[in-house]
Design an enzyme around this catalytic site. Structure first.
Site, PDB file in Angstrom:
ATOM      1  N   GLU A  78     -77.177  38.329  -7.748  1.00 47.14           N
ATOM      2  CA  GLU A  78     -76.440  38.707  -8.987  1.00 47.14           C
ATOM      3  C   GLU A  78     -76.739  39.842  -9.532  1.00 47.14           C
ATOM      4  O   GLU A  78     -77.778  40.376 -10.199  1.00 47.14           O
ATOM      5  CB  GLU A  78     -76.798  37.220  -9.893  1.00 47.14           C
ATOM      6  CG  GLU A  78     -75.901  37.255 -11.047  1.00 47.14           C
ATOM      7  CD  GLU A  78     -76.438  36.058 -11.823  1.00 47.14           C
ATOM      8  OE1 GLU A  78     -76.768  35.066 -11.374  1.00 47.14           O
ATOM      9  OE2 GLU A  78     -75.872  36.110 -13.095  1.00 47.14           O
ATOM     10  N   LYS A 258     -80.945  28.285 -16.668  1.00 44.78           N
ATOM     11  CA  LYS A 258     -80.564  29.053 -15.676  1.00 44.78           C
ATOM     12  C   LYS A 258     -80.766  30.221 -15.739  1.00 44.78           C
ATOM     13  O   LYS A 258     -81.267  31.033 -14.699  1.00 44.78           O
ATOM     14  CB  LYS A 258     -78.872  28.839 -15.417  1.00 44.78           C
ATOM     15  CG  LYS A 258     -78.444  29.209 -14.224  1.00 44.78           C
ATOM     16  CD  LYS A 258     -78.096  30.826 -14.283  1.00 44.78           C
ATOM     17  CE  LYS A 258     -77.404  31.173 -12.590  1.00 44.78           C
ATOM     18  NZ  LYS A 258     -77.094  32.467 -12.680  1.00 44.78           N
ATOM     19  N   ASP A 274     -90.994  29.121  -1.937  1.00 47.39           N
ATOM     20  CA  ASP A 274     -90.069  27.982  -1.596  1.00 47.39           C
ATOM     21  C   ASP A 274     -89.441  27.621  -3.028  1.00 47.39           C
ATOM     22  O   ASP A 274     -89.903  27.145  -3.847  1.00 47.39           O
ATOM     23  CB  ASP A 274     -90.625  26.612  -1.170  1.00 47.39           C
ATOM     24  CG  ASP A 274     -89.659  25.415  -1.110  1.00 47.39           C
ATOM     25  OD1 ASP A 274     -88.749  25.342  -1.632  1.00 47.39           O
ATOM     26  OD2 ASP A 274     -90.164  24.506  -0.429  1.00 47.39           O
ATOM     27  N   HIS A 371     -73.167  42.887 -18.937  1.00 47.58           N
ATOM     28  CA  HIS A 371     -73.020  42.129 -17.463  1.00 47.58           C
ATOM     29  C   HIS A 371     -71.823  42.720 -16.829  1.00 47.58           C
ATOM     30  O   HIS A 371     -71.868  42.740 -15.677  1.00 47.58           O
ATOM     31  CB  HIS A 371     -72.847  40.573 -17.939  1.00 47.58           C
ATOM     32  CG  HIS A 371     -73.230  39.707 -16.817  1.00 47.58           C
ATOM     33  ND1 HIS A 371     -74.291  39.707 -16.103  1.00 47.58           N
ATOM     34  CD2 HIS A 371     -72.450  38.939 -16.190  1.00 47.58           C
ATOM     35  CE1 HIS A 371     -74.293  38.739 -15.195  1.00 47.58           C
ATOM     36  NE2 HIS A 371     -73.227  38.349 -15.097  1.00 47.58           N
TER      37      HIS A 371
HETATM   38  P1  NDP Z   1     -98.706  25.933   5.638  1.00 46.87           P
HETATM   39  O1  NDP Z   1     -98.202  24.668   6.282  1.00 46.87           O
HETATM   40  O2  NDP Z   1     -98.401  27.146   6.197  1.00 46.87           O
HETATM   41  O3  NDP Z   1    -100.243  25.847   5.287  1.00 46.87           O
HETATM   42  C1  NDP Z   1    -101.152  26.820   4.785  1.00 46.87           C
HETATM   43  C2  NDP Z   1    -101.675  27.679   5.686  1.00 46.87           C
HETATM   44  O4  NDP Z   1    -102.480  28.679   5.237  1.00 46.87           O
HETATM   45  C3  NDP Z   1    -102.709  26.868   6.461  1.00 46.87           C
HETATM   46  O5  NDP Z   1    -102.336  27.351   8.004  1.00 46.87           O
HETATM   47  C4  NDP Z   1    -104.121  27.483   6.076  1.00 46.87           C
HETATM   48  O6  NDP Z   1    -104.979  27.621   7.129  1.00 46.87           O
HETATM   49  C5  NDP Z   1    -103.813  29.041   5.727  1.00 46.87           C
HETATM   50  N1  NDP Z   1    -104.673  29.562   4.703  1.00 46.87           N
HETATM   51  C6  NDP Z   1    -105.203  30.590   5.041  1.00 46.87           C
HETATM   52  N2  NDP Z   1    -105.947  30.961   3.813  1.00 46.87           N
HETATM   53  C7  NDP Z   1    -105.933  30.078   2.992  1.00 46.87           C
HETATM   54  C8  NDP Z   1    -106.321  29.917   1.651  1.00 46.87           C
HETATM   55  N3  NDP Z   1    -107.243  30.822   1.237  1.00 46.87           N
HETATM   56  N4  NDP Z   1    -106.075  28.691   0.809  1.00 46.87           N
HETATM   57  C9  NDP Z   1    -105.136  27.734   1.496  1.00 46.87           C
HETATM   58  N5  NDP Z   1    -104.877  28.136   2.934  1.00 46.87           N
HETATM   59  C10 NDP Z   1    -105.011  28.824   3.581  1.00 46.87           C
HETATM   60  O7  NDP Z   1     -98.030  25.985   4.228  1.00 46.87           O
HETATM   61  P2  NDP Z   1     -98.258  24.923   3.058  1.00 46.87           P
HETATM   62  O8  NDP Z   1     -98.941  23.819   3.433  1.00 46.87           O
HETATM   63  O9  NDP Z   1     -98.635  25.841   1.843  1.00 46.87           O
HETATM   64  O10 NDP Z   1     -96.745  24.252   2.663  1.00 46.87           O
HETATM   65  C11 NDP Z   1     -95.799  25.439   2.350  1.00 46.87           C
HETATM   66  C12 NDP Z   1     -94.547  25.135   2.981  1.00 46.87           C
HETATM   67  O11 NDP Z   1     -94.028  23.836   3.072  1.00 46.87           O
HETATM   68  C13 NDP Z   1     -93.590  25.987   2.663  1.00 46.87           C
HETATM   69  O12 NDP Z   1     -92.720  26.439   3.572  1.00 46.87           O
HETATM   70  C14 NDP Z   1     -92.370  24.841   1.911  1.00 46.87           C
HETATM   71  O13 NDP Z   1     -91.128  25.177   1.846  1.00 46.87           O
HETATM   72  C15 NDP Z   1     -92.782  23.615   2.957  1.00 46.87           C
HETATM   73  N6  NDP Z   1     -92.579  22.293   2.533  1.00 46.87           N
HETATM   74  C16 NDP Z   1     -91.958  21.772   1.300  1.00 46.87           C
HETATM   75  C17 NDP Z   1     -92.143  20.439   0.852  1.00 46.87           C
HETATM   76  C18 NDP Z   1     -91.732  20.243  -0.638  1.00 46.87           C
HETATM   77  O14 NDP Z   1     -91.726  21.140  -1.372  1.00 46.87           O
HETATM   78  N7  NDP Z   1     -91.383  18.948  -0.820  1.00 46.87           N
HETATM   79  C19 NDP Z   1     -92.138  19.269   1.906  1.00 46.87           C
HETATM   80  C20 NDP Z   1     -92.592  19.802   3.186  1.00 46.87           C
HETATM   81  C21 NDP Z   1     -92.719  21.296   3.504  1.00 46.87           C
HETATM   82  P3  NDP Z   1    -105.872  26.427   7.547  1.00 46.87           P
HETATM   83  O15 NDP Z   1    -104.919  25.504   8.385  1.00 46.87           O
HETATM   84  O16 NDP Z   1    -106.930  26.934   8.256  1.00 46.87           O
HETATM   85  O17 NDP Z   1    -106.233  25.503   6.413  1.00 46.87           O
END
Ligand code: NDP
Length: 417
Positions: A78, A258, A274, A371
């Site tokens: 935009e 918005k 996200d 705009h």
């Molecule tokens: P991930 O599944 O990628 O998990 C976070 C990753 O970051 C883990 O692998 C973790 O490692 C790693 N990590 C490294 N350093 C850190 C730290 N300091 N603190 C925390 N984690 C660390 O992502 P999220 O769990 O954050 O989920 C986000 C995603 O989920 C987005 O893409 C979103 O779009 C999607 N999503 C959203 C939903 C919703 O909004 N309702 C529903 C389902 C999915 P380790 O495994 O070793 O801990």
């Protein structure tokens, strides 16, 4: 012959593009676009991947947040969003910058139980076992606890009609946490199923992230708001009035918000976050007392204009697609590699800057003046104007009776004669 999309997900990229080309009868130029924006590793991000869809990325400048300067990458299609954010930030900079704060950062997930004949007894049973259930949650994703995060609290709410929500609060550290939380929730749901002898209906993160709130504030001497013939005190009063209307009227509140989300989404996208999660949480928070209201408020005592924006900001600096997306990583670097709470606060400040610029324009010259120039540029480009032709075409368009595609194409044709 109709194209066959069966098992499309199993096809390789060349087969997929061939099928689509045939189905939609694409020209070779159109099919070449798939190749132009193709990034092989993005097969790992989404399903049925074809190509990337580029969006413009720019930088908002002038941001001072908690006495620190920031340049803010924004991704948006935009026109005028980045200009407005920079403009709002410039005014706030002259008043000393933004102050931001964040609550403790926890995400909340739900395990929903259904068809309970005695929800009060079931709730009591779960509450008695809360400490054990928190341990079950931590065991499901042990690395989180090792990093200093983990399950923090269990809350049970009776929703009525035999439904119960068990809310799990988790400190997700540097991540947004949706996937981590969902893993923990499913483990806790199993334990609750055994404990209560029921089959939980579902376990999922809630996007109403009320335990991850951020606030951005600014205080501006009203003289800074002077715009053309409008004196600063008058502009401040009008901004406060516009803010009051956004508290009263859902039609205005929706547009007010918005405008805020114009800035917030653009930074969320630029940092690989996200934005649907942020959007849904923001709008639910805007309606937290039962009426949908403006997320920000502006007040004035005649000397100072005070702005404040509070909203849930479930962002991460790791996880999701952040590590796969090189530009997202670059943008984190441009922001000074913030922690997740810092990033959340920067995003809130951008929302407030965006809101200030929009309200100031609205109550003075109107939004169109600034705009439209940018919108006309988009129109001229869409009509096929070259960069060299743009200045002339824009000048002619500004004076044209109709500022539409046909008129623009006619002007370009005339220029090229
Ligand atoms: P991930 O599944 O990628 O998990 C976070 C990753 O970051 C883990 O692998 C973790 O490692 C790693 N990590 C490294 N350093 C850190 C730290 N300091 N603190 C925390 N984690 C660390 O992502 P999220 O769990 O954050 O989920 C986000 C995603 O989920 C987005 O893409 C979103 O779009 C999607 N999503 C959203 C939903 C919703 O909004 N309702 C529903 C389902 C999915 P380790 O495994 O070793 O801990």
């Amino acid at each position: 012959m109709t194209a066959d999309f069966r098992h499309f997900y199993q096809k390789d990229w060349a087969e997929r593009t061939a099928i689509v080309t045939q189905a939609a009868q694409l020209t070779s130029v159109e099919t070449a676009l798939f190749k132009q924006y193709y990034v092989p590793k993005h097969h790992d991000i989404i399903e049925n991947y074809l190509t990337d869809y580029p969006l413009p990325m720019g930088l908002a400048v002038n941001f001072i947040i908690n006495d620190q300067p920031y340049i803010v990458p924004m991704v948006t299609e935009e026109p005028s969003v980045i200009a407005a954010a920079s403009n709002g930030a410039k005014i706030v900079k002259r008043g000393g910058g933004f102050q931001t704060t964040a609550t403790k950062r926890e995400m909340i997930g739900q395990i929903v139980l259904e068809q309970l004949t005695d929800p009060t007894a079931t709730a009591a049973l779960i509450e008695e076992q809360a400490a054990r259930l928190l341990t079950v949650a931590d065991k499901a994703h042990p690395s989180l606890k090792q990093r200093g995060g983990g399950a923090r609290q269990l809350r049970v709410r009776q929703l009525g009609q035999g439904y119960l929500s068990v809310d799990l609060y988790v400190d997700v550290q540097a991540a947004m946490g949706a996937n981590m939380l969902n893993t923990m929730l499913e483990a806790v749901a199993k334990a609750i199923g055994v404990l209560t002898k029921t089959n939980p209906l579902m376990s999922i993160l809630s996007n109403y992230a009320t335990a991850s709130l951020v606030t951005a504030k600014c205080e501006l001497p009203v003289a800074l708001l002077q715009a053309g013939r409008y004196d600063g005190q008058l502009v401040a009063q009008k901004i406060a009035a516009a803010s009051a209307v956004a508290q009263l009227d859902v039609y205005r509140a929706t547009t007010h918000n918005k405008g805020i989300m114009n800035g917030i989404d653009a930074v969320a996208i630029a940092t690989g976050n996200d934005w649907r999660a942020i959007e849904s949480g923001a709008h639910a928070y805007a309606a937290r007392d039962g009426q949908y209201r403006g997320l920000s408020t502006w007040t004035t005592d005649g000397t100072t204009l005070t702005g404040q924006l509070t909203l849930p900001m479930p962002v991460g600096v790791v996880g999701g697609s952040i590590k796969i997306n090189e530009l997202a990583q670059l943008n984190h670097k441009l922001l000074g590699n913030p922690t997740a709470p810092e990033l959340a606060q920067v995003i809130a400040a951008v929302g407030l800057a965006q809101n200030l610029a929009a309200l100031r324009a609205l109550v003075t010259t109107g939004i169109q003046q600034g705009h439209m120039h940018l919108q006309l540029k988009s129109l001229a480009l869409a009509a096929g104007a070259t960069p060299a032709e743009l200045p002339v075409i824009l000048q002619q368009l500004e004076q044209a009776t109709h500022q539409d595609l046909v008129t623009t194409q006619q002007l370009i044709a005339k220029l090229r004669q």
